[in-house]
Design an enzyme around this catalytic site. Structure first.
Site: not given
Length: 153
Positions: A8, A11, A13-15, A123
């Site tokens: 993301c 690096n 939050c999402r990934s 996000d």
């Protein structure tokens, strides 16, 4: 060994959420010796930082660890190392292809394209909705794990 890299923008939050969820699923399926999971950013903003507090809180709520996780930036060498390089949104995919210099590789794809949603993972850094992101990450990880398990047969 099948290696999976979630990517993301930052690096944090999402990934890393996808990395932690996928690691948890892999462990529960006793596939740690067959599947390796990591995450990275297309930007350099949060290198060395732990996952966002919202990500940590949401994962802790479900008993999923983020211990020893820290942000890192996508490297050109990741293209050779990973079988799957998965972007959380279309912008991530464009940036991944630019960084890796391999725009047409089938190993690079958008995470939710494996699901019925076929959309970007929002996000939570901007939306504040870590629950929505968690639910989509769970669904995407289940679909990816099913795909990988078919390859392992």
């Amino acid at each position: 060994m099948i290696r999976v890299l979630f990517v993301c923008l930052g690096n944090i939050c999402r990934s890393p959420m996808a990395e932690a969820v996928m690691r948890d699923m892999v462990k529960k399926e006793h596939l740690e010796d067959k599947i390796e999971v990591d995450s990275a950013a297309t930007s350099s903003w949060h290198i060395g930082e732990p996952p966002h507090r919202g990500t940590q809180d949401k994962l802790r709520e479900y008993g999923i660890s983020t211990i020893d996780m820290q942000g890192r930036q996508l490297q050109k060498s990741d293209f050779e190392k990973f079988a799957y390089i998965i972007g959380m949104d279309e912008s991530n995919i464009r940036n991944i292809r630019t960084i890796l210099g391999n725009p047409n590789s089938p190993k690079i794809f958008r995470f939710l394209d494996l699901t019925a949603h076929r959309k970007d993972v929002p996000d939570p850094y901007y939306t504040g909705d870590f629950q929505e992101t968690y639910e989509l990450v769970q669904e995407g990880c289940r679909a990816l794990l099913a795909k990988i398990k078919q390859e392992l047969l």
